[in-house]
Scaffold this motif. Structure first.
Motif, short mmCIF file in Angstrom:
data_model
loop_
_atom_site.label_atom_id
_atom_site.label_comp_id
_atom_site.label_asym_id
_atom_site.label_seq_id
_atom_site.Cartn_x
_atom_site.Cartn_y
_atom_site.Cartn_z
N MET A 1 39.43 46.42 59.59
CA MET A 1 39.92 45.10 59.20
C MET A 1 40.31 45.14 57.74
N SER A 2 41.40 44.50 57.39
CA SER A 2 41.81 44.44 56.00
C SER A 2 42.24 43.03 55.66
N MET A 3 42.15 42.70 54.39
CA MET A 3 42.57 41.39 53.92
C MET A 3 43.16 41.55 52.54
N THR A 4 44.46 41.35 52.41
CA THR A 4 45.08 41.42 51.11
C THR A 4 45.27 40.02 50.57
N ARG B 1 44.89 47.13 41.61
CA ARG B 1 43.55 47.52 42.04
C ARG B 1 43.16 46.80 43.31
N ALA B 2 42.23 47.41 44.04
CA ALA B 2 41.69 46.77 45.25
C ALA B 2 40.27 47.26 45.47
N ILE B 3 39.49 46.39 46.07
CA ILE B 3 38.14 46.74 46.53
C ILE B 3 38.22 46.99 48.02
N ILE B 4 37.56 48.06 48.48
CA ILE B 4 37.45 48.33 49.91
C ILE B 4 35.97 48.40 50.26
N LEU C 1 39.82 44.98 52.66
CA LEU C 1 40.49 45.25 51.39
C LEU C 1 40.74 43.95 50.66
N ARG C 2 40.33 43.91 49.39
CA ARG C 2 40.53 42.73 48.55
C ARG C 2 41.31 43.16 47.32
#
Length: 316
Positions: free
Chosen positions: A1-4, A45-48, A54-55
């Motif tokens: 699952m990812s969330m941008t 940048r992103a946090i996983i 993914l944020r």
């Protein structure tokens, strides 16, 4: 699952700090180089998280699943990595040693370099008792950067599933301390004492109805067997055992909490159009086989002439 989302680089760092304070595992991905056209920019940048959320922003539909997959693996292994995302033909033999090339040849000739850094929780050590050995053990663990504290047998509510618990009460409240520690299901429970004393404690707890599989988790005596050693050396032996356990697991101690690192699901396949490794998601079925894609463009290209890609696959 990812969330941008539209979170900018500084907001991502603020979120990373909050996750670290809460003791949650995550990976920080940073775009360090780009070759246009690419939606990812230097400094993005992103946090996983361990669950694959993914944020932030590091790039479009081709880059995102590759970064998520590599970030989750970095969390499992506990080591950073530098990715080069693009078509292998773009780089040839010019790829520096140690860099991982991930093909993302879909809709663009752009390329990205993404640095992925796993951020793992600091080990949590709870030592029950106030003997000289207990004080030495806490001091040694603190010198390694661990979160370590001495507690009374009445203060075991601080124990979590990530905790290492060492009961060093020297015959005072041993049984009560071990039972309370086991109830929190920590990553490790060790009892400082002789094997004879340990057998007595575990036998008492068995009579009280504590399950055998729970009692089997108690290490007695705690620490590596160094023979006849001093109290301070016992502390060294215990800490050495905990370091070995943590290193062998390669992940933060204890069962994974929500958002903690976990091995990626074995549900990956290769996009037949671009050759990218992708998660199986809403597959297209053709001649009894399922095919998944990194983006809508590759999916549409496959549907225009499935036979062209399945024949190519069969020749490989």
């Amino acid at each position: 699952m990812s969330m941008t989302d539209s979170t900018d680089g500084w907001d991502v760092l603020a979120q990373a700090g909050e996750l670290a304070r809460r003791g949650e595992a995550f990976a920080l991905a940073t775009v360090v180089w780009r070759q246009g056209p690419s939606s990812g920019k230097q400094g993005c940048r992103a946090i996983i998280t361990g669950e694959g959320e993914l944020r932030g922003w590091i790039g479009g539909a081709c880059a995102e699943p590759a970064v998520i997959r590599e970030a989750r693996q970095a969390l499992v292994e506990g080591t950073p990595r530098l990715l080069l995302l693009g078509s292998p033909e773009q780089f040839g033999a010019a790829v520096p040693e140690g860099m991982t090339v991930v093909p993302i040849s879909c809709q663009s000739e752009g390329a990205l370099q993404v640095y992925i850094e796993p951020v793992l929780p600091v080990p949590h050590l709870v030592v029950v008792g106030h003997s000289p050995m207990a004080h030495t053990l806490v001091a040694l663990a603190g010198s390694l950067g661990w979160h370590a504290r001495l507690v009374e047998h009445t203060e075991l509510d601080v124990v979590t599933e990530r905790s290492f618990v060492v009961v060093a009460t020297q015959g005072h409240h041993d049984e009560e301390s071990v039972e309370q520690a086991l109830a929190a299901r920590p990553a490790y429970v060790g009892l400082v004492g002789s094997r004879r004393r340990g057998a007595s404690v575990l036998g008492y707890l068995a009579d009280r109805g504590v399950a055998a599989d729970e009692l089997d988790r108690v290490q007695v005596p705690a620490g590596l067997d160094l023979g006849h050693v001093s109290h301070r050396e016992i502390a060294v032996a215990i800490l050495a055992e905990l370091v070995r356990i943590r290193a062998a697991r390669g992940v933060p101690p204890g069962p994974p909490e929500p958002g903690a690192a976990a091995a990626p699901d074995a549900t990956e396949t290769v996009d037949p159009v671009c050759g990218m490794t992708v998660e199986v998601d809403a597959p297209v079925v053709f001649e009894g086989h399922e095919y998944s894609f990194c983006c809508a463009g590759c999916r549409a290209e496959f549907l225009r002439d499935p036979g062209a890609y399945t024949k190519k696959e069969s020749r490989c």
